[in-house]
Design a protein around this motif. Structure first.
Motif, PDB file in Angstrom:
ATOM      1  N   ALA A  95       0.822  -1.213   0.000  1.00 29.44           N
ATOM      2  CA  ALA A  95       0.000   0.000   0.000  1.00 29.44           C
ATOM      3  C   ALA A  95       0.859   1.267   0.000  1.00 29.44           C
ATOM      4  O   ALA A  95       0.565   2.224  -0.726  1.00 29.44           O
ATOM      5  CB  ALA A  95      -0.933  -0.008   1.213  1.00 29.44           C
ATOM      6  N   VAL A  96       1.926   1.276   0.781  1.00 32.47           N
ATOM      7  CA  VAL A  96       2.749   2.495   0.828  1.00 32.47           C
ATOM      8  C   VAL A  96       3.477   2.704  -0.499  1.00 32.47           C
ATOM      9  O   VAL A  96       3.695   3.840  -0.943  1.00 32.47           O
ATOM     10  CB  VAL A  96       3.734   2.453   2.024  1.00 32.47           C
ATOM     11  N   ASP A 127      -7.696   0.483  -2.301  1.00 36.53           N
ATOM     12  CA  ASP A 127      -9.049   0.244  -1.776  1.00 36.53           C
ATOM     13  C   ASP A 127      -9.119  -1.088  -1.032  1.00 36.53           C
ATOM     14  O   ASP A 127      -9.786  -1.204   0.001  1.00 36.53           O
ATOM     15  CB  ASP A 127     -10.081   0.228  -2.921  1.00 36.53           C
ATOM     16  N   ALA A 128      -8.438  -2.080  -1.589  1.00 31.46           N
ATOM     17  CA  ALA A 128      -8.530  -3.433  -1.019  1.00 31.46           C
ATOM     18  C   ALA A 128      -7.657  -3.599   0.224  1.00 31.46           C
ATOM     19  O   ALA A 128      -7.995  -4.388   1.105  1.00 31.46           O
ATOM     20  CB  ALA A 128      -8.113  -4.464  -2.075  1.00 31.46           C
ATOM     21  N   LEU A 129      -6.555  -2.885   0.296  1.00 36.36           N
ATOM     22  CA  LEU A 129      -5.568  -3.183   1.339  1.00 36.36           C
ATOM     23  C   LEU A 129      -5.633  -2.294   2.574  1.00 36.36           C
ATOM     24  O   LEU A 129      -5.154  -2.691   3.638  1.00 36.36           O
ATOM     25  CB  LEU A 129      -4.149  -3.101   0.763  1.00 36.36           C
ATOM     26  N   VAL A 130      -6.191  -1.085   2.436  1.00 37.65           N
ATOM     27  CA  VAL A 130      -6.203  -0.190   3.598  1.00 37.65           C
ATOM     28  C   VAL A 130      -7.637   0.232   3.911  1.00 37.65           C
ATOM     29  O   VAL A 130      -8.542   0.041   3.104  1.00 37.65           O
ATOM     30  CB  VAL A 130      -5.311   1.070   3.364  1.00 37.65           C
ATOM     31  N   ASP A 131      -7.806   0.805   5.086  1.00 42.00           N
ATOM     32  CA  ASP A 131      -9.154   1.203   5.500  1.00 42.00           C
ATOM     33  C   ASP A 131      -9.558   2.538   4.899  1.00 42.00           C
ATOM     34  O   ASP A 131     -10.718   2.750   4.570  1.00 42.00           O
ATOM     35  CB  ASP A 131      -9.206   1.274   7.031  1.00 42.00           C
ATOM     36  N   GLU A 132      -8.596   3.441   4.792  1.00 44.70           N
ATOM     37  CA  GLU A 132      -8.886   4.761   4.219  1.00 44.70           C
ATOM     38  C   GLU A 132      -7.644   5.239   3.477  1.00 44.70           C
ATOM     39  O   GLU A 132      -6.521   4.971   3.899  1.00 44.70           O
ATOM     40  CB  GLU A 132      -9.196   5.778   5.321  1.00 44.70           C
ATOM     41  N   LYS A 181      -4.358   2.199   7.932  1.00 44.34           N
ATOM     42  CA  LYS A 181      -4.695   0.779   8.008  1.00 44.34           C
ATOM     43  C   LYS A 181      -4.786   0.375   9.469  1.00 44.34           C
ATOM     44  O   LYS A 181      -3.854   0.591  10.246  1.00 44.34           O
ATOM     45  CB  LYS A 181      -3.650  -0.074   7.289  1.00 44.34           C
ATOM     46  N   ARG A 182      -5.920  -0.203   9.796  1.00 47.90           N
ATOM     47  CA  ARG A 182      -6.106  -0.675  11.176  1.00 47.90           C
ATOM     48  C   ARG A 182      -5.565  -2.094  11.313  1.00 47.90           C
ATOM     49  O   ARG A 182      -5.610  -2.876  10.369  1.00 47.90           O
ATOM     50  CB  ARG A 182      -7.586  -0.651  11.560  1.00 47.90           C
TER      51      ARG A 182
END
Lengths: 115, 140
Positions: B54-55, B114-119, B133-134
């Protein structure tokens, strides 16, 4: 954590089908080398090839873009480009982008070559 | 890496800042840092891998659109999540969603985030992007 060195090499199967073997991490820094290898293979007259990603530990959207571009070119030439995937975290990237419906994916190179 | 006392209820005060030249081959450093922060936040192995990817996706539009300058990231570990902001400090700094909208990989990148993080998103000026990401579960 030791990062695996990125490498991309082409070999030929017994039937002369190009097998592109990639290892390491495919990201914005290394994807151009993969693009060049695929391009060279296609320019050399191959429209059917297998891309072996079993040794890939990381890939991002840049890598996906390169693979999609090569797939399109192969199909335009009446051929195909099949993938070999092993690591679940790599399969996951294809799943969440819907590309498991676009690429034909095999668990081993032998199975891809037999298809 | 610094660890400070809780700033408010529910907050853990790990704030890690990373500044490095805008260079494609240095994204590996960003990924390694994200993995280390996620590990410290007690993310499980799958979530660590998710944050690593994600990063990378978060930074791609910045790296593609800014040929020079410095990529500046801020990693914040809260009680149950990791937040990352990224921007480019330099003369060509841009890279907002509009600047990269013609890139064919953009849609893929958005799908991955969209798939890997919450926002995730961009600030109002389109110069700074962020994600959160939680932690999905506490380690057993």
């Amino acid at each position: 954590m030791v990062e695996q060195t990125f490498e991309v090499n082409e070999r030929r199967s017994g039937d002369g089908v190009p097998v592109i073997v990639v290892t390491g991490e495919i990201d914005v820094a290394t994807a151009p080398a993969l693009r060049e290898c695929l391009q060279t293979t296609i320019d050399g007259g191959a429209a059917r090839m297998v891309v072996d990603l079993l040794g890939v530990s990381f890939l991002d959207s840049t890598a996906l873009g390169v693979l999609i571009g090569a797939l399109k070119r192969c199909r335009e030439l009446g051929g195909r480009l099949d993938l070999v995937l092993g690591e679940q975290r790599i399969v996951k990237v294809f799943e969440i982008t819907g590309l498991t419906e676009v690429f034909t994916i095999f668990p081993t190179v032998d199975e891809a070559l037999r298809a | 890496m610094t660890s400070t006392t809780d700033r408010e209820a529910g907050q853990v005060g790990d704030v890690i800042e990373l500044s490095l030249p805008v260079a494609a081959d240095l994204l590996v450093v960003v990924r390694l840092t994200a993995a280390a922060v996620a590990s410290r936040a007690e993310f499980n192995v799958e979530d660590i891998e998710d944050l690593r990817l994600a990063v990378d996706e978060l930074c791609l539009p910045l790296v593609r659109s800014a040929p020079e300058g410095r990529l500046v990231l801020r990693f914040i570990r809260t009680a149950d999540s990791v937040e990352i902001t990224a921007c480019v400090d330099g003369p060509e700094a841009s890279g907002g969603p509009d600047a990269a909208s013609h890139d064919p990989e953009d849609a893929l990148s958005a799908q991955i985030l969209d798939a890997l993080v919450d926002e995730h998103g961009w600030d109002g000026t389109g110069s700074r992007c962020w994600l959160r990401k939680r932690r999905s579960s506490l380690p057993v």
